[in-house]
Enzyme design. Structure first.
Site, PDB file in Angstrom:
ATOM      1  N   ASP A 157      24.554 -33.615  -4.911  1.00 32.84           N
ATOM      2  CA  ASP A 157      23.942 -34.893  -5.298  1.00 32.84           C
ATOM      3  C   ASP A 157      23.067 -34.697  -6.544  1.00 32.84           C
ATOM      4  OD1 ASP A 157      21.862 -33.527  -4.090  1.00 32.84           O
ATOM      5  OD2 ASP A 157      21.226 -35.193  -2.811  1.00 32.84           O
ATOM      6  N   SER A 158      22.939 -33.455  -7.010  1.00 33.71           N
ATOM      7  CA  SER A 158      22.323 -33.205  -8.322  1.00 33.71           C
ATOM      8  C   SER A 158      23.074 -33.958  -9.414  1.00 33.71           C
ATOM      9  CB  SER A 158      22.310 -31.699  -8.626  1.00 33.71           C
ATOM     10  OG  SER A 158      23.588 -31.136  -8.405  1.00 33.71           O
ATOM     11  N   ASP A 172      28.001 -33.141  -0.944  1.00 37.96           N
ATOM     12  CA  ASP A 172      26.676 -33.505  -0.439  1.00 37.96           C
ATOM     13  C   ASP A 172      26.678 -34.890   0.176  1.00 37.96           C
ATOM     14  OD1 ASP A 172      24.543 -31.715  -0.534  1.00 37.96           O
ATOM     15  OD2 ASP A 172      24.196 -32.014  -2.678  1.00 37.96           O
ATOM     16  N   LYS A 213      27.618 -31.160   3.061  1.00 43.67           N
ATOM     17  CA  LYS A 213      26.301 -30.509   3.107  1.00 43.67           C
ATOM     18  C   LYS A 213      25.253 -31.584   3.337  1.00 43.67           C
ATOM     19  CE  LYS A 213      24.063 -28.705  -0.662  1.00 43.67           C
ATOM     20  NZ  LYS A 213      22.817 -29.506  -0.698  1.00 43.67           N
ATOM     21  N   GLU A 244      20.768 -32.053   4.043  1.00 39.33           N
ATOM     22  CA  GLU A 244      19.465 -31.397   3.938  1.00 39.33           C
ATOM     23  C   GLU A 244      18.669 -31.578   5.230  1.00 39.33           C
ATOM     24  OE1 GLU A 244      17.406 -32.729   0.430  1.00 39.33           O
ATOM     25  OE2 GLU A 244      19.090 -32.217  -0.880  1.00 39.33           O
ATOM     26  N   GLU A 266      16.784 -22.885  -0.466  1.00 45.44           N
ATOM     27  CA  GLU A 266      16.334 -23.236  -1.822  1.00 45.44           C
ATOM     28  C   GLU A 266      14.838 -22.975  -1.970  1.00 45.44           C
ATOM     29  OE1 GLU A 266      17.725 -26.953  -3.466  1.00 45.44           O
ATOM     30  OE2 GLU A 266      16.349 -26.807  -5.170  1.00 45.44           O
TER      31      GLU A 266
HETATM   32  O1  KIV Z   1      22.741 -31.005  -5.257  1.00 43.82           O
HETATM   33  C1  KIV Z   1      22.896 -29.803  -5.517  1.00 43.82           C
HETATM   34  O2  KIV Z   1      23.432 -29.434  -6.563  1.00 43.82           O
HETATM   35  C2  KIV Z   1      22.412 -28.834  -4.544  1.00 43.82           C
HETATM   36  C3  KIV Z   1      22.375 -27.395  -4.947  1.00 43.82           C
HETATM   37  C4  KIV Z   1      21.376 -27.191  -6.001  1.00 43.82           C
HETATM   38  C5  KIV Z   1      22.189 -26.498  -3.793  1.00 43.82           C
HETATM   39  O3  KIV Z   1      22.054 -29.191  -3.465  1.00 43.82           O
END
Ligand code: KIV
Length: 272
Positions: free
Chosen positions: A49-50, A88, A118, A120, A186
């Protein structure tokens, strides 16, 4: 290779089995051309989600939507043939409870072809991870600094220093017990990351954690020097593509203004 001789993609179970073995290599990707590049070298490709901050200019990951993740997930899937694609779950798509998480995780996997999701969170997400994994959704967990929680964590700070180490360790244990096949650590102290890696039975994937983790992940635009708004301490720039791109664009602009581009080789005559 599969029975048909075709290259096949890595699975979450194969990632799980790499605990304590050769370190797992993971990078993010958000587009087809970058997915093709990273697929050649990575075990895991994360549609993070970055993407919201890196490609859409958002100030945090909180504004990322399911629709954005589906669109970028579909683009990345077109570029992968061997790496496991993990996608994510965006903020707000899973925290209400296990049923909401299942609905959105199933949608992400069905519409993008991702092999895992993924999400969090530690102890607070254990029931959700248990629910998903019991229903055929492989889950990569993410503890320590969880960027979707910046408003409660008070910023992008190192997590687990001093007494707080117990909290992060308990989070990592809880997600592994709940069935996560791997856990991202992280921005935690290196000694804590090493302790978690020694204690949990699934691979730890570090970002700002320790070289002793079972694998490493970076945001691809960070390590290529394409995202230059800020550089976290844990990023190593393996290239300065942002500078190279800036120089190329300046050269193009200068040639257009001087009428040196297009040249004779870039235009068409009457006869073929
Ligand atoms: O969103 C992302 O890119 C991440 C990584 C930095 C682990 O969660």
């Amino acid at each position: 290779m599969s029975a048909s001789g075709q290259q096949r993609q890595m699975t979450a179970s194969e990632v799980r089995a790499r605990k304590g073995g050769t370190p797992l290599v993971c990078l993010t990707a958000y587009t087809t051309p970058v997915a093709r590049l990273v697929d050649a070298e990575c075990d895991i490709v994360l549609v993070g989600d970055s993407v919201g901050m890196v490609l859409h200019g958002l100030p945090s990951t909180l504004g990322v939507t399911m629709e954005m993740m589906v669109l970028h997930g579909q683009a990345v899937a077109r570029g992968l043939s061997r790496a496991l694609m993990v996608i994510d779950m965006p903020f707000g798509s899973y925290e209400e409870g296990p049923e909401q998480a299942f609905r959105n995780a199933a949608r992400l996997m069905a519409e993008t072809g991702a092999g895992a999701v993924k999400l969090e969170g530690g102890i607070a997400m254990a029931d959700t991870i248990r629910f998903l994994t019991a229903r055929s959704i492989p889950v990569m967990a993410h503890v320590g600094l969880t960027p979707q929680a910046i408003n409660t964590l008070g910023g992008y700070k190192v997590q687990g220093r001093g007494e707080d180490a117990h909290r992060v360790l308990a989070d990592a244990r809880a997600v592994a017990d709940a069935g996560a096949f791997a856990v991202v650590l992280e921005k935690v102290p290196a000694a804590l990351a090493d302790r978690i890696t020694a204690e949990v039975p699934v691979p730890t994937i570090g970002i700002g954690a320790s070289a002793g983790c079972d694998g490493q992940v970076l945001v691809v635009d960070d390590m290529l020097g394409l995202f230059t708004d800020f550089k976290p301490k844990f990023v190593r720039r393996y290239a300065e593509l942002g500078h190279a791109a800036g120089a190329a664009i300046a050269a193009y602009a200068e040639e257009v203004r001087a009428r040196r581009f297009p040249g004779p080789g870039h235009v068409f005559g009457e006869a073929p």
